[in-house]
Write a protein that holds these residues in place. Structure first.
Motif: not given
Length: 67
Positions: A33-34, A40-44, A47-50
């Motif tokens: 867990v981080c 920006e990290g959460l947005a990335l 995006f990766r999940e999508r």
């Protein structure tokens, strides 16, 4: 006498709370867990999940149409 008993009880409760805090910290470290990601990290990560979901769906639909 009563005051020292109260401080002993408070000390035991504090030690127990500290022990549980360490257990939780270690557990979060083990499972990865981080919570230190910024916006920006959460947005990335979103995006990766999508992208991963899109690629999975493409793989399923292309297999169904080609099979």
């Amino acid at each position: 006498m009563v005051g020292s008993r109260r401080s002993e009880v408070a000390g035991v409760r504090l030690a127990e709370a500290a022990r549980w805090l360490w257990i939780l910290i270690l557990l979060f470290q083990i499972i990865g867990v981080c919570w230190s990601l910024n916006d920006e990290g959460l947005a990335l990560m979103r995006f990766r999940e999508r992208v991963v979901i899109f690629l999975r769906n493409q793989n399923i639909t292309s297999c169904q149409s080609n099979c």
